[in-house]
Scaffold this motif. Structure first.
Motif, PDB file in Angstrom:
ATOM      1  N   LEU A 401       0.830  -1.207   0.000  1.00 15.00           N
ATOM      2  CA  LEU A 401       0.000   0.000   0.000  1.00 15.00           C
ATOM      3  C   LEU A 401       0.863   1.255   0.000  1.00 15.00           C
ATOM      4  N   VAL A 402       1.916   1.251   0.809  1.00 18.26           N
ATOM      5  CA  VAL A 402       2.797   2.415   0.876  1.00 18.26           C
ATOM      6  C   VAL A 402       3.625   2.527  -0.400  1.00 18.26           C
ATOM      7  N   ALA A 403       4.153   1.401  -0.855  1.00  8.24           N
ATOM      8  CA  ALA A 403       5.003   1.431  -2.043  1.00  8.24           C
ATOM      9  C   ALA A 403       4.253   1.932  -3.268  1.00  8.24           C
ATOM     10  N   LEU A 404       2.974   1.573  -3.377  1.00  6.92           N
ATOM     11  CA  LEU A 404       2.195   1.957  -4.552  1.00  6.92           C
ATOM     12  C   LEU A 404       1.636   3.368  -4.460  1.00  6.92           C
ATOM     13  N   LYS A 405       1.358   3.810  -3.262  1.00 11.44           N
ATOM     14  CA  LYS A 405       0.681   5.098  -3.095  1.00 11.44           C
ATOM     15  C   LYS A 405       1.642   6.253  -2.851  1.00 11.44           C
ATOM     16  N   TYR A 449      -1.430  -8.739  -8.776  1.00 12.43           N
ATOM     17  CA  TYR A 449      -2.387  -8.608  -9.870  1.00 12.43           C
ATOM     18  C   TYR A 449      -2.940  -7.189  -9.853  1.00 12.43           C
ATOM     19  N   ARG A 450      -2.761  -6.456 -10.952  1.00 13.25           N
ATOM     20  CA  ARG A 450      -3.271  -5.086 -11.058  1.00 13.25           C
ATOM     21  C   ARG A 450      -4.629  -5.155 -11.754  1.00 13.25           C
ATOM     22  N   LEU A 451      -5.669  -4.769 -11.046  1.00  8.20           N
ATOM     23  CA  LEU A 451      -7.034  -4.837 -11.559  1.00  8.20           C
ATOM     24  C   LEU A 451      -7.509  -3.455 -11.987  1.00  8.20           C
ATOM     25  N   LYS A 452      -8.156  -3.382 -13.132  1.00  7.78           N
ATOM     26  CA  LYS A 452      -8.736  -2.123 -13.571  1.00  7.78           C
ATOM     27  C   LYS A 452      -9.896  -1.777 -12.655  1.00  7.78           C
ATOM     28  N   PHE A 526     -16.297 -10.911  -8.050  1.00  6.97           N
ATOM     29  CA  PHE A 526     -16.339  -9.695  -7.231  1.00  6.97           C
ATOM     30  C   PHE A 526     -16.070  -8.486  -8.107  1.00  6.97           C
ATOM     31  N   GLN A 527     -16.387  -7.322  -7.570  1.00  6.50           N
ATOM     32  CA  GLN A 527     -16.160  -6.071  -8.277  1.00  6.50           C
ATOM     33  C   GLN A 527     -14.972  -5.341  -7.664  1.00  6.50           C
ATOM     34  N   ALA A 528     -14.043  -4.950  -8.504  1.00  8.74           N
ATOM     35  CA  ALA A 528     -12.832  -4.275  -8.052  1.00  8.74           C
ATOM     36  C   ALA A 528     -13.137  -2.791  -7.835  1.00  8.74           C
ATOM     37  N   ASN A 529     -13.937  -2.513  -6.802  1.00  4.26           N
ATOM     38  CA  ASN A 529     -14.435  -1.150  -6.581  1.00  4.26           C
ATOM     39  C   ASN A 529     -14.053  -0.584  -5.226  1.00  4.26           C
ATOM     40  N   VAL A 551      -2.057 -11.127  -4.197  1.00  2.00           N
ATOM     41  CA  VAL A 551      -2.446  -9.767  -3.825  1.00  2.00           C
ATOM     42  C   VAL A 551      -3.047  -9.067  -5.033  1.00  2.00           C
ATOM     43  N   PHE A 552      -4.143  -8.319  -4.785  1.00  2.02           N
ATOM     44  CA  PHE A 552      -4.785  -7.507  -5.820  1.00  2.02           C
ATOM     45  C   PHE A 552      -4.567  -6.025  -5.512  1.00  2.02           C
ATOM     46  N   GLU A 553      -4.332  -5.243  -6.555  1.00  2.00           N
ATOM     47  CA  GLU A 553      -4.326  -3.776  -6.426  1.00  2.00           C
ATOM     48  C   GLU A 553      -5.420  -3.226  -7.313  1.00  2.00           C
TER      49      GLU A 553
END
Length: 578
Positions: A401-405, A449-452, A526-529, A551-553
Motif C-alpha cells: 500500500l505504501v510502495a504503490l501510493k 495482480y493489477r485490476l482495472k 467480485f467487483q474491483a471497486n 495480492v490484488f491492487e
C-alpha cells in the motif's frame, strides 16, 4: 413567493434534521487493548497465550451498522511484532486499517501503540485476529457483532443472541512451527492437540510427562472446564458460530437439536436446516436453535475435525437446560459427527447456501476478467511450499500500500516487489489434478495482480493432488476488502467452456471466505471497486506461511493520504525520518 420561501426553509430544516438523526444514529466506539502473553491452560495444558486485556478469546466488539470503531492496540509482547486484521470488514475508505502486515501496514513493534479506525458498514457476524506471521495460533482472536441500524429488522426472530468461537490448539509455539515449515528437512505442524469451544477444551493430561513440573497439565483447572451455554426451554437462540482454526476444517453439532442456517459472513441465507454444520477457518454462520428437547437433562455441543484424518479428540461444550446444574454432564457419549472423509456432504452444504429472498444482490451477468488459480504443493530449492499457478507467494519488506501510493517511493518501486505480473492461468487442458506431478518445482514471487478499477473479476480456484499421492486438502480462501458472489462449486477439473454455464447468477450468496474442496473447484465473482491493496489467501496458517496467497491492487490513485503510523519498515523508514 412567501410560500416558495416557506417550502425552501422546510426543505433545509428537514435536511438538517435528517443529518442530525444520522449523526445520532451512528456512534463512535472506542477500545483500548493491551496485547500481551499470559500463562493460561485453555485445554488444561499450561502454555503462553496471547491475550487482550487479559482475555482469551478477546473481547467481543458489539456495534450497530454504520458505527465507527476505534481500537488503540498496545503491543506488550516484549519481543514480537504484531498486527490485527478485522476479518470481513471491507475497510471502505480506510485500507490502511485492514491490519495486514506487509500488505497494508508495517507491524506494530513491541512497546508501540497503533490506532485502527474503520466503519462497520454491514450488519452481520465478523472476526478479528492476528495477521503477523503465524501468530494467530497463539490465541489473538475475537468476534465482531454488528447489529442492524436502528429502525432496521432482520428477517428472522429469536429470543437470545450468543456467540461461539471454534479454534484448534497446539502446545508448541507458532515460532517452532514456522521454523519447521521453513526448514530442510521439512517439519510439518501435525494435528492440533485439542479443539476449543469458546476458548475451552480438554487435553488428556495422563499423556504428559509431568515429572519436571507437576502443574504443567492439570485437569482440575477451572479455565479448562467445558464451555456452558445455558438455555431456557422453549426459547429460540441465535448462535453466531465462527471458526478461526489454524489448520482444521470442522463439524459442529448440538446433540438432539437441529440448526437453521440464516446468515453467513454478514449476508442473509435462504434458511435451511442442518444437523451438522461444516465450518472452515475464517467463516461465520448464524444458526437458529430452539430449546425444544427434554428439559430434564443437558446435551453435548461438539466439534470434530473433518477433511483430515482426525488426530485430535472431540471438542466438547455443554448445552445446559435451565435449571439443570451447568456442570452436570449429559448422560450420553459425546457425538463424533460425520465421517471425516465424507466430502459429498461438505460439498452439498456449500451448494445449499443461497441468498435469502428479498435480500438478493444480483451479480453482474458477465465478468471483465477471469483468473484461474491452480492450488498445488511444490518445492522451491528443496523447501516444501504451497503455490498458486506454480508461484509461491512471499511478502515484501515494504508494504504494498505504501510502495504503490507514496509518491516519494515511486522511483524505487522496482526494488520493493516484483514488477512481473503473476500468471493468470495454467495448462488446464493437460494438467491432471489427480496425480502427483513428475516435476513439483516452483518459483517464488511477490508480484501482484493489477485490476482495472470498477471492473468485474471472476476467480476460479482449482484444487489438485499434493506431493503425496492420493491426497488433496480443503483450502478456505479469504478475500480482504470485498465480499464476493459464490457462483459455484464442482468436483473434478474445471471446464472453462462448460462449467460457467452452470453458474448460479440468480441468488448466489455473498461471502468473504469460501472453501475449496478436495479435487474440486470453486468459482467466485467480485467487483474491483474498493481502492487499495488486498490480500487473497488460504486461511490455514501454515499454508499461507508456505506461500498460498496472492495480492490484488485496484484504484490505488483513489486512496487518500496514508497515515505515517503504518510506516516504519523497509523503504518506509525514510518517510517518517525528521
Amino acid at each position: 413567493m412567501a410560500s416558495y420561501y416557506y417550502v425552501v426553509v422546510m426543505i433545509i430544516f428537514s435536511s438538517l434534521l435528517m443529518s442530525c438523526i444520522t449523526v445520532e444514529a451512528a456512534e463512535t466506539r472506542y477500545y483500548k487493548w493491551d496485547v500481551k502473553y499470559e500463562l493460561k491452560s485453555p485445554d488444561c495444558y499450561r502454555k503462553l497465550v496471547i491475550t487482550i486485556n487479559g482475555m482469551f478469546p478477546g473481547p467481543t466488539i458489539t456495534a450497530e451498522e454504520g458505527d465507527t470503531i476505534v481500537v488503540q492496540v498496545t503491543n506488550s509482547l516484549l519481543t514480537e511484532n504484531t498486527a490485527i486484521h478485522w476479518h470481513g470488514i471491507r475497510q471502505i475508505g480506510s485500507p490502511w486499517s485492514d491490519g495486514t502486515e506487509g500488505v497494508t501496514q508495517c507491524p506494530i513493534v513491541p512497546g508501540d501503540t497503533f490506532e485502527y479506525k474503520f466503519v462497520v458498514d454491514r450488519a452481520g457476524t465478523y472476526l478479528y485476529h492476528a495477521h503477523y506471521g503465524m501468530q494467530r495460533e497463539e490465541g489473538l482472536n475475537g468476534m465482531i457483532q454488528v447489529k442492524p441500524a436502528r429502525g432496521q429488522r432482520e428477517p428472522f426472530v429469536y429470543d437470545f443472541d450468543r456467540s461461539i468461537m471454534l479454534t484448534d490448539w497446539y502446545h508448541k509455539t507458532a515460532l517452532e512451527h514456522a521454523i519447521g515449515l521453513s526448514s530442510v528437512p521439512f517439519v510439518w505442524v501435525g494435528e492440533p492437540q485439542s479443539l476449543l469451544i469458546q476458548g475451552r477444551g480438554r487435553y488428556n493430561c495422563s499423556s504428559v510427562s509431568i515429572a519436571s513440573d507437576p502443574d504443567v497439565c492439570n485437569a482440575t483447572r477451572s479455565d479448562c472446564s467445558p464451555f456452558v451455554l445455558t438455555v431456557v426451554p422453549g426459547k429460540i437462540y441465535r448462535l453466531r458460530i465462527a471458526s478461526l482454526t489454524s489448520l482444521s476444517a470442522l463439524n459442529f453439532e448440538i446433540e438432539g437439536h437441529n440448526m437453521t442456517v440464516v446468515e453467513t459472513d454478514g449476508h442473509f441465507v435462504e434458511p435451511f436446516e442442518v444437523k451438522n454444520l461444516f465450518i472452515y477457518s475464517g467463516e461465520t454462520y448464524s444458526v437458529l436453535v430452539t430449546a425444544n428437547q427434554d428439559p430434564s437433562r443437558n446435551y453435548w455441543a461438539t466439534t470434530n475435525v473433518v477433511s483430515r484424518r482426525p488426530g485430535t479428540p472431540t471438542g466438547r461444550a455443554i448445552f445446559n437446560y435451565y435449571p439443570n446444574h451447568p456442570e452436570k454432564n449429559p448422560p450420553t457419549v459425546p457425538t463424533t459427527g460425520p465421517m471425516w472423509n465424507d466430502s459429498t456432504s461438505r460439498v452439498a452444504q456449500s451448494l445449499a447456501i443461497k441468498a435469502r429472498e428479498g435480500f438478493i444482490e444480483t451479480p453482474p451477468a458477465t465478468s471483465d476478467r477471469v483468473i484461474m488459480l491452480l492450488n498445488t504443493q511444490n518445492r522451491v530449492n528443496g523447501f516444501t511450499k504451497w503455490a498458486v499457478n506454480n508461484v509461491s507467494f512471499t511478502l515484501p519488506t515494504t508494504p504494498y500500500l505504501v510502495a504503490l501510493k507514496e509518491n516519494r517511493l515511486r522511483n524505487k518501486l522496482h526494488h520493493v516487489f516484483d514488477q512481473s505480473p503473476p500468471p493468470t492461468g495454467y495448462d488446464w487442458l493437460n494438467y491432471d489434478i489427480h496425480v502427483n506431478q513428475s516435476n513439483v518445482n516452483a518459483t517464488t514471487s511477490n508480484g501482484i495482480y493489477r485490476l482495472k478499477f470498477n471492473t468485474t473479476i471472476d476467480i476460479v480456484l482449482q484444487n489438485a493432488n499434493m506431493i503425496n499421492p492420493n491426497n488433496s486438502e480443503t483450502h478456505p480462501w479469504h478475500l480482504h476488502g470485498h465480499d464476493f458472489w459464490v457462483l459455484g462449486h464442482g468436483v473434478g477439473k474445471f471446464d472453462p467452456f462448460n462449467d460457467p454455464k452452470k453458474y448460479n447468477l440468480v441468488n448466489p450468496i455473498l461471502k468473504n471466505t469460501v472453501p475449496l474442496h478436495p479435487y474440486g473447484w470453486t468459482a467466485i465473482r467480485f467487483q474491483a471497486n474498493n481502492p487499495g491493496v488486498w490480500l487473497f489467501h488460504c486461511h490455514i496458517d501454515s499454508h499461507f506461511a508456505m506461500g498460498m496467497g496472492i495480492v490484488f491492487e485496484e484504484g490505488i490513485e483513489r486512496v487518500g493520504k496514508l497515515p505515517t503510523s503504518i510506516m516504519g519498515c523497509g523503504l518506509t523508514k525514510r518517510l517518517i525520518t525528521p
